[in-house]
Design a protein around this motif. Structure first.
Motif, mmCIF file in Angstrom:
data_model
loop_
_atom_site.group_PDB
_atom_site.id
_atom_site.type_symbol
_atom_site.label_atom_id
_atom_site.label_comp_id
_atom_site.label_asym_id
_atom_site.label_seq_id
_atom_site.Cartn_x
_atom_site.Cartn_y
_atom_site.Cartn_z
ATOM 1 N N ILE A 10 48.206 51.951 35.435
ATOM 2 C CA ILE A 10 46.840 51.442 35.310
ATOM 3 C C ILE A 10 46.005 52.567 34.714
ATOM 4 C CG2 ILE A 10 44.851 50.468 36.517
ATOM 5 C CD1 ILE A 10 47.358 48.717 36.755
ATOM 6 N N HIS B 265 37.922 41.626 39.088
ATOM 7 C CA HIS B 265 37.303 42.942 39.276
ATOM 8 C C HIS B 265 36.574 43.453 38.043
ATOM 9 C CE1 HIS B 265 39.276 43.215 43.127
ATOM 10 N NE2 HIS B 265 40.450 43.050 42.567
ATOM 11 N N ASN C 4 43.424 40.302 38.411
ATOM 12 C CA ASN C 4 42.622 41.501 38.693
ATOM 13 C C ASN C 4 41.594 41.752 37.597
ATOM 14 O OD1 ASN C 4 43.890 42.078 41.096
ATOM 15 N ND2 ASN C 4 45.130 43.745 40.293
ATOM 16 N N ALA D 167 42.127 53.678 32.852
ATOM 17 C CA ALA D 167 40.744 53.370 32.511
ATOM 18 C C ALA D 167 40.596 53.421 30.998
ATOM 19 C CB ALA D 167 39.799 54.381 33.167
ATOM 20 N N VAL E 254 39.910 48.237 31.584
ATOM 21 C CA VAL E 254 41.143 48.699 32.209
ATOM 22 C C VAL E 254 42.326 48.211 31.377
ATOM 23 C CG1 VAL E 254 42.608 48.501 34.279
ATOM 24 C CG2 VAL E 254 40.127 48.672 34.515
ATOM 25 N N LEU F 276 37.485 50.675 36.285
ATOM 26 C CA LEU F 276 38.033 50.994 37.609
ATOM 27 C C LEU F 276 36.905 51.331 38.568
ATOM 28 C CD1 LEU F 276 41.092 53.192 36.554
ATOM 29 C CD2 LEU F 276 41.100 50.799 37.276
ATOM 30 N N ARG F 277 36.895 50.645 39.675
ATOM 31 C CA ARG F 277 35.851 50.879 40.668
ATOM 32 C C ARG F 277 36.416 51.164 42.052
ATOM 33 N NH1 ARG F 277 32.542 45.869 40.864
ATOM 34 N NH2 ARG F 277 34.509 44.893 40.383
ATOM 35 N N HIS F 278 37.736 51.194 42.162
ATOM 36 C CA HIS F 278 38.367 51.445 43.463
ATOM 37 C C HIS F 278 39.759 52.010 43.237
ATOM 38 C CE1 HIS F 278 40.663 47.772 42.749
ATOM 39 N NE2 HIS F 278 39.529 47.223 42.386
ATOM 40 N N ASP F 279 40.431 52.324 44.317
ATOM 41 C CA ASP F 279 41.780 52.888 44.272
ATOM 42 C C ASP F 279 42.751 51.864 43.689
ATOM 43 O OD1 ASP F 279 44.156 54.224 44.721
ATOM 44 O OD2 ASP F 279 44.185 53.783 46.868
ATOM 45 N N THR F 280 43.359 52.201 42.576
ATOM 46 C CA THR F 280 44.276 51.263 41.931
ATOM 47 C C THR F 280 45.699 51.375 42.466
ATOM 48 O OG1 THR F 280 44.781 52.821 40.159
ATOM 49 C CG2 THR F 280 42.953 51.289 39.795
#
Length: 170
Positions: A151, A89, A85, A153, A159, A122-126
């Motif tokens: 998780i 990501h 990840n 930021a 991350v 973080l760019r989306h739902d973790t």
């Protein structure tokens, strides 16, 4: 690998050796119920070496694991999805790439493992990603409420993924 064989045979051989070790280890580990943290870190090192060839200077990594943590029994393939990840990501889409750090420590009967990156953040739902849901389910099935995955930021970017499991001091 195929393109490297023609353009940079030494790098192609290096990537192929890492890929071969990674595939052999991951196939063996997928059949095992548990492993040691040392075995898991060796697998991750091979995985990172593959990406290091692919991304070149855009990827650096450090592994800081105290020697007394390496013998800890650890469920196979729990850390690898977190590293994956971080690359996919966070670092790979960043023009400059970045760094991954793997850290471990233990205190008060808890082993804490961290995967940190300084990528895009973080760019989306973790909470709902397939890999993270799978890790949480595996942790719960093995350790119940004694383990967790967080998780977080990092500022200004990046991350931190943290796994905590009971530490067996032998």
């Amino acid at each position: 690998v195929l393109s490297l064989v023609d353009t940079d045979p030494a790098q192609g051989k290096k990537m192929l050796a890492s890929l071969t070790r990674y595939l052999r280890s991951s196939l063996k580990r997928s059949r095992e119920r548990d492993a040691t943290l040392r075995q898991e870190i060796e697998l991750i090192r091979d995985y990172l070496d593959i990406y290091k060839v692919r991304m070149g200077k855009r990827l650096t990594y450090t592994i800081d694991i105290p020697e007394d943590c390496y013998a800890q029994r650890f469920m196979p393939m729990l850390l690898q999805p977190l590293v994956e990840n971080a690359i996919q990501h966070g670092l790979e889409p960043a023009p400059a790439g970045g760094e991954i750090r793997l850290l471990a420590s233990h205190r008060d009967g808890v082993l804490q493992l961290q995967v940190l990156d300084n990528g895009l953040g973080l760019r989306h739902d973790t909470e709902s990603g397939f890999g993270l849901v799978n890790i949480r389910e595996r942790l719960r099935s093995l350790y119940g409420d004694a383990a967790r995955l967080r998780i977080e930021a990092l500022a200004p970017t990046g991350v931190r993924a943290i796994i905590e499991v009971p530490y067996d001091s032998h």
